[in-house]
Design an enzyme around this catalytic site. Sequence first.
Site, short mmCIF file in Angstrom:
data_model
loop_
_atom_site.label_atom_id
_atom_site.label_comp_id
_atom_site.label_asym_id
_atom_site.label_seq_id
_atom_site.Cartn_x
_atom_site.Cartn_y
_atom_site.Cartn_z
N HIS A 119 5.65 1.89 -2.27
CA HIS A 119 4.64 1.19 -1.52
C HIS A 119 4.98 -0.15 -0.85
O HIS A 119 5.09 -0.34 0.24
CB HIS A 119 3.21 1.00 -2.13
CG HIS A 119 2.37 2.38 -2.68
ND1 HIS A 119 2.34 2.23 -3.87
CD2 HIS A 119 1.86 3.25 -2.07
CE1 HIS A 119 1.82 3.47 -4.11
NE2 HIS A 119 1.39 4.02 -2.79
N GLU B 45 8.46 8.98 3.30
CA GLU B 45 9.12 10.45 3.35
C GLU B 45 8.88 11.21 2.14
O GLU B 45 9.11 12.25 2.04
CB GLU B 45 10.65 10.29 3.58
CG GLU B 45 10.84 9.99 5.34
CD GLU B 45 12.43 9.81 5.52
OE1 GLU B 45 13.20 9.64 4.68
OE2 GLU B 45 12.37 10.17 6.82
N LYS B 46 8.59 10.53 1.11
CA LYS B 46 7.99 11.20 -0.15
C LYS B 46 7.05 12.32 0.22
O LYS B 46 7.09 13.47 -0.23
CB LYS B 46 7.38 10.36 -0.98
CG LYS B 46 6.77 11.17 -2.28
CD LYS B 46 6.94 10.31 -3.62
CE LYS B 46 6.17 10.94 -4.55
NZ LYS B 46 4.80 11.00 -4.23
N GLN C 206 3.34 15.24 5.20
CA GLN C 206 2.24 14.42 5.73
C GLN C 206 2.59 13.78 7.09
O GLN C 206 1.80 13.51 7.96
CB GLN C 206 1.84 13.50 4.63
CG GLN C 206 0.61 12.26 5.08
CD GLN C 206 0.32 11.76 3.88
OE1 GLN C 206 -0.49 11.89 3.24
NE2 GLN C 206 1.04 10.49 3.55
N ALA D 201 -2.85 1.70 -6.72
CA ALA D 201 -1.78 1.93 -7.77
C ALA D 201 -0.48 1.61 -7.31
O ALA D 201 0.32 2.57 -7.42
CB ALA D 201 -2.29 3.25 -8.47
N SER E 185 5.68 7.34 -7.68
CA SER E 185 4.36 8.09 -7.55
C SER E 185 3.37 7.24 -8.48
O SER E 185 3.87 7.00 -9.52
CB SER E 185 4.53 9.29 -7.69
OG SER E 185 3.22 9.88 -7.65
P1 AMP Z 1 -0.32 7.00 -1.46
O1 AMP Z 1 -0.91 5.73 -1.96
O2 AMP Z 1 0.37 7.90 -2.60
O3 AMP Z 1 -1.09 7.68 -0.61
O4 AMP Z 1 0.96 6.66 -0.55
C1 AMP Z 1 0.78 5.65 0.55
C2 AMP Z 1 2.13 5.47 1.39
O5 AMP Z 1 3.29 5.35 0.47
C3 AMP Z 1 2.65 7.19 1.80
O6 AMP Z 1 2.85 7.02 3.29
C4 AMP Z 1 3.53 7.51 0.88
O7 AMP Z 1 4.39 8.45 1.34
C5 AMP Z 1 4.09 6.33 0.66
N1 AMP Z 1 4.83 6.35 -0.76
C6 AMP Z 1 4.72 6.58 -1.93
N2 AMP Z 1 5.43 6.92 -2.74
C7 AMP Z 1 6.55 6.41 -2.12
C8 AMP Z 1 7.84 6.38 -2.48
N3 AMP Z 1 8.28 6.86 -3.89
N4 AMP Z 1 9.05 5.90 -1.63
C9 AMP Z 1 8.36 5.71 -0.45
N5 AMP Z 1 7.00 5.74 -0.05
C10 AMP Z 1 6.24 6.22 -0.94
#
Ligand code: AMP
Length: 279
Positions: free
Chosen positions: A37, A148-149, A153, A32, A185
């Site tokens: 990302h 860093e969001k 983690q 998504a 997000s």
């Molecule tokens: P996720 O798909 O939510 O597991 O996120 C995958 C990676 O993308 C993780 O390292 C998140 O911290 C990063 N990520 C998600 N949203 C953001 C954002 N708005 N800005 C920067 N990194 C993000």
Amino acid sequence: MKVIRTVRELRETMDNHRGQGQSIGLVPTMGALHDGHLSLIERARKDNDIVVASVFVNPTQFNNLDDLRTYPRTEEADCDKLRNAGVDYAFIPTVEEIYPEPDTRVFDLGPVAEVMEGAMRPGHFNGVAQIVSKLFAWTMPTRAYFGEKDYQQIAVIRRMAELEGFSFDIIACPIKRHDDGLAMSSRNVRLTAEQRAEAPLIRKTLLESVGMKETKSIDEVKRFVEDTINASPIMRTEYYEIVDSKTMQPISRWDDAETAVGCITVYCGDVRLIDNITY
Ligand code: AMP
């Protein structure tokens, strides 16, 4: 861009590139995909010869079945975005491929994993450690990229990497936001128009709270943030903690940490939003 579906092909392909002396950047995601990302991928693209992004909704890190069930899945659009971003390999496995048998490993993640998300989502960080340790072992990248969001983690992944002896660089990338300040997000698509309009209050409140640091105590700042957000009829703060950026432990005085970070989780309707700010 090549789509890889099996662990075996991932390992062989990465071994091959490593053998040729090429650097590999790994960007783990749950798909998504949005510009947050893609900002990680852009950074990985700059730093490395080869970029591999994984797209896998990891069931072991969901402690809420509804959240797992409703998590957006958009493989085709994700592939288009990864291709346009210049990714070399998209690793998109099935659950059976990743977990041919249940992963029973329990990681000793220590204090960084016990507070905030660790306290609110039991098992979540152990699940994150399970999937990321597998991706690390199979890819053995030169560098791995995280946002860093999910501030806590990153600390947990650093701890897992130390435990498992992964010595490559773990690179933290800044939060990408919409113009109105809301952190991007995958869950934002689940917000109604009304909720979406209200959600920027989180960032606005955190920014305002930074200006209070010189004159207000930690407790006062925390109360301000919680009260301001909870005054919204459709938002509810789950927690707001001001922690040491290294240890993730809550502090009670500004002097207790070199860098203090405020980490927040807010329910906007039934959508769980997280954000953070450095003081
Ligand atoms: P996720 O798909 O939510 O597991 O996120 C995958 C990676 O993308 C993780 O390292 C998140 O911290 C990063 N990520 C998600 N949203 C953001 C954002 N708005 N800005 C920067 N990194 C993000």
